[in-house]
Design an enzyme around this catalytic site. Structure first.
Site, mmCIF file in Angstrom:
data_model
loop_
_atom_site.group_PDB
_atom_site.id
_atom_site.type_symbol
_atom_site.label_atom_id
_atom_site.label_comp_id
_atom_site.label_asym_id
_atom_site.label_seq_id
_atom_site.Cartn_x
_atom_site.Cartn_y
_atom_site.Cartn_z
ATOM 1 N N GLY A 43 0.823 -1.201 0.000
ATOM 2 C CA GLY A 43 0.000 0.000 0.000
ATOM 3 C C GLY A 43 0.860 1.255 0.000
ATOM 4 O O GLY A 43 1.968 1.284 -0.555
ATOM 5 N N SER A 44 0.369 2.282 0.664
ATOM 6 C CA SER A 44 1.013 3.601 0.581
ATOM 7 C C SER A 44 2.339 3.709 1.320
ATOM 8 O O SER A 44 3.059 4.705 1.154
ATOM 9 C CB SER A 44 0.052 4.671 1.099
ATOM 10 O OG SER A 44 -1.052 4.793 0.227
ATOM 11 N N VAL A 45 2.704 2.713 2.130
ATOM 12 C CA VAL A 45 4.002 2.816 2.812
ATOM 13 C C VAL A 45 5.163 2.727 1.834
ATOM 14 O O VAL A 45 6.300 3.053 2.170
ATOM 15 C CB VAL A 45 4.169 1.750 3.926
ATOM 16 C CG1 VAL A 45 3.170 1.968 5.047
ATOM 17 C CG2 VAL A 45 4.041 0.343 3.365
ATOM 18 N N VAL A 46 4.882 2.320 0.593
ATOM 19 C CA VAL A 46 5.942 2.224 -0.402
ATOM 20 C C VAL A 46 6.199 3.555 -1.103
ATOM 21 O O VAL A 46 7.127 3.689 -1.906
ATOM 22 C CB VAL A 46 5.581 1.133 -1.438
ATOM 23 C CG1 VAL A 46 4.593 1.671 -2.476
ATOM 24 C CG2 VAL A 46 6.819 0.591 -2.128
ATOM 25 N N SER A 101 -1.049 11.217 1.643
ATOM 26 C CA SER A 101 -1.147 9.940 0.946
ATOM 27 C C SER A 101 -1.983 10.052 -0.326
ATOM 28 O O SER A 101 -2.876 9.227 -0.585
ATOM 29 C CB SER A 101 -1.723 8.861 1.861
ATOM 30 O OG SER A 101 -1.325 7.578 1.422
#
Length: 592
Positions: free
Chosen positions: A311-314, A367
């Site tokens: 998800g968005s942690v990348v 995000s």
């Protein structure tokens, strides 16, 4: 002529006889002398006591309980006249130790009793010290029974850190054939640290050489080499570990707390956990069934074997890839109105109303997906996948746990090899926001976060005082190092500025945190699992997972905290868990 033949025959016979006497008396002397020595001198290999495992503060995590094993004289089940003796001895053991089962004891004995076995046959692996002492004298004087001291592995904290510590179990045929110590102890490390560092923990065998007489009684000890083993100390802090286990009670997922400078892991958990003591002597069918049919998969070590879309942690890693194109810089903005149309399909941002014009800082802070759709399409999958591979994805982290998974960083080459199909630009959009076929482990996310915080590779590990502290590689280019401050500033905005996706939980902590949140869609739910759930459970198990990865302090990175809560959690969110972990670390003195 006949006389000559007779004389020749007699001479030949005497020559043969003399040569045979010579051979038996002189030439074969060495051979028979060796046989005699083997009959008179015996060698016994001594099993070492397994090394203990400590946490960083000296608290015991794996110990050896002192007790005794019981063996019975051989040949009692073969000769009919001796069967009454065997039955009597087995029945007596059951009377002394009511938890034993006479049928099991008989089966253990008969399995190993034969004319070729001259050794006493083990029937009971372990009786505790306290239970044995009242009957020690009686059994010691019984010529049919032999009792010897032994130890059994014990884990004082039960299910705490079960996936990390691992457990020992009975050695199988493969273990015994490959490991001479396992043949002596009948146990070997089966999972976790117990397996990874088995060669250290199991120790070295001892040797005792002694002389016996014709009645097989020992008359003299010729030499003795003591068995030895080595304890190990982990970087875990069991106080913090216990706190996190209480925090995660009833929830599913994983947590990693790691020193971002040297990679020491202070606490880590894969939830739910299970009691590793049950596996030392063998788990019951009922217990095994309950654990293996649990929809939360307690047997899976989610730290290194759980695969999830990041998800968005990348997005920090994707941001570096965008900068590497040199066509996008920290001031480049894209307009977000909540939708991005491409190929006749709408790719949406989580904020349906849009974020307006956003640069990288605001895209990470809030995000925004549209920024990464636009940027990803602009630079292409080749640069994105190459950069993501270099910062820690699609490869093992090097953590000291067995069977670590590598995950998947989608790329043109990967898709051709995996599916024999070409790459489509729509897949670039999914990869740029950490969805689609992109798969990572929580340990990879923790390492990647530490890499960004430190500006170099950090190798996670559980063994304290290891050479891995010194093996950090320079994985970032000089240009990327110059861009990392922008990435870090955006991460601190996530936690400390209004509008940041983690501001609600992290802005008022005792230490300033840099963070990134993420949502990972559930990529699959097996038919076997579906068949075991009702409609209300199915709604829960198809909900997205929640990520929050972070480091602190922001200006002097020291620790990484990575949290994954499957299906958004039952009683706690990723933000709540992260905030409470940092508060506990401050209470324990980690930020002084």
């Amino acid at each position: 002529m006949r006389m000559r033949l007779v004389v020749a025959f007699i001479l030949f016979f005497f020559i043969f006889l003399l040569s045979r006497v010579y051979y038996l008396s002189i030439k074969s002397n060495v051979y028979y002398e060796e046989l005699a020595n083997q009959n008179a001198i015996k060698t016994k290999f001594l099993a070492p006591i397994r090394g203990q495992i400590f946490d960083r503060n000296g608290t015991l995590l794996a110990v050896n309980d002192l007790g005794f094993n019981i063996s019975i004289k051989p040949y009692l089940s073969i000769k009919k006249a001796n069967k009454d003796i065997l039955d009597r001895e087995l029945q007596r053991l059951v009377e002394l130790f009511p938890d034993l089962n006479v049928s099991v004891l008989a089966r253990n004995y008969q399995r190993n009793d034969s004319y070729y076995n001259q050794n006493f046959i083990p029937v009971v692996d372990f009786i505790t010290y306290d239970l044995m002492i009242p009957h020690f004298s009686e059994l010691s004087f019984n010529e049919n029974i032999r009792i010897e001291p032994t130890v059994k592995r014990k884990y004082p904290f039960g299910n705490l850190a079960s996936h990390i510590i691992g457990y020992v179990g009975k050695a199988n045929l493969e273990d015994v054939s490959e490991n001479e110590i396992a043949k002596l102890t009948n146990y070997t490390g089966k999972s976790g640290i117990e397996r990874y560092y088995n060669d250290i923990l199991q120790g070295q065998k001892g040797v005792r050489v002694y002389k016996v007489n014709a009645f097989n009684k020992e008359v003299e000890q010729l030499s003795y080499t003591q068995a030895n083993s080595q304890d190990i100390r982990l970087s875990l802090d069991i106080r913090l570990q216990s706190f996190i286990a209480e925090l995660f009670d009833g929830n599913v997922g994983s947590v990693i707390v790691m020193d971002s400078n040297n990679g020491e892991i202070l606490a880590a958990g894969s939830f739910p956990e299970y009691d590793i003591n049950a596996f030392v002597t063998g788990i019951s069918v009922k217990e095994w069934s309950e654990l293996s049919n649990n929809l939360d998969h307690p047997f899976t070590n989610k730290l290194v074997n759980g695969l999830y879309p990041p998800g968005s942690v990348v997005k920090m890693g994707v941001g570096l890839a965008l900068f590497n194109s040199h066509s996008i810089n920290p001031r480049t903005s894209f307009y977000c109105d909540g939708n991005f149309e491409f190929g006749g399909r709408k790719f949406r941002c989580w904020n349906r109303n849009g974020h307006g014009y956003v640069d990288l800082r605001h895209a990470i802070k809030e995000s925004c997906d549209i920024y990464f759709y636009e940027g990803g399409l602009s630079v292409g999958i080749d640069l994105i996948s190459q950069t993501l591979g270099r910062v820690g994805f699609g490869a093992k982290t090097g953590v000291d746990l067995p069977n670590e998974f590598v995950g998947v960083v989608p790329s043109r080459e990967w898709k051709i090899q995996r599916f024999k199909q070409p790459w489509y630009q729509g897949e670039t959009l999914n990869t740029a926001i950490g969805q689609g076929n992109f798969l990572v482990t929580p340990m990879q996310i923790a390492k990647y976060t530490a890499n960004i915080a430190k500006g170099a590779e950090v190798i996670p590990h559980f063994l304290k005082h290891t050479d891995k502290n010194e093996t950090n590689r320079d994985i970032f280019t000089l240009f990327e190092k110059s861009q990392l401050p922008y990435i870090r500033d955006a991460m601190q905005a996530v936690a400390n500025e209004q509008g940041g996706t983690a501001y609600r939980y992290l802005h008022n902590l005792p230490v300033k945190v840099a963070a990134k949140t993420g949502t990972a869609q559930v990529i699959g739910f097996s038919q076997a699992d579906k068949n075991r759930v009702d409609e209300t459970q199915l709604e829960y198990y198809t909900r997205s997972h929640a990520w929050l990865t972070s480091y602190a302090p922001y200006n002097a990175p020291a620790y990484v905290v990575t949290v994954l809560i499957e299906h958004g959690g039952r009683t706690i969110s990723a933000g709540q868990a992260t905030a409470q972990i940092y508060r506990k670390m401050a209470e324990l003195g980690y930020f002084k």
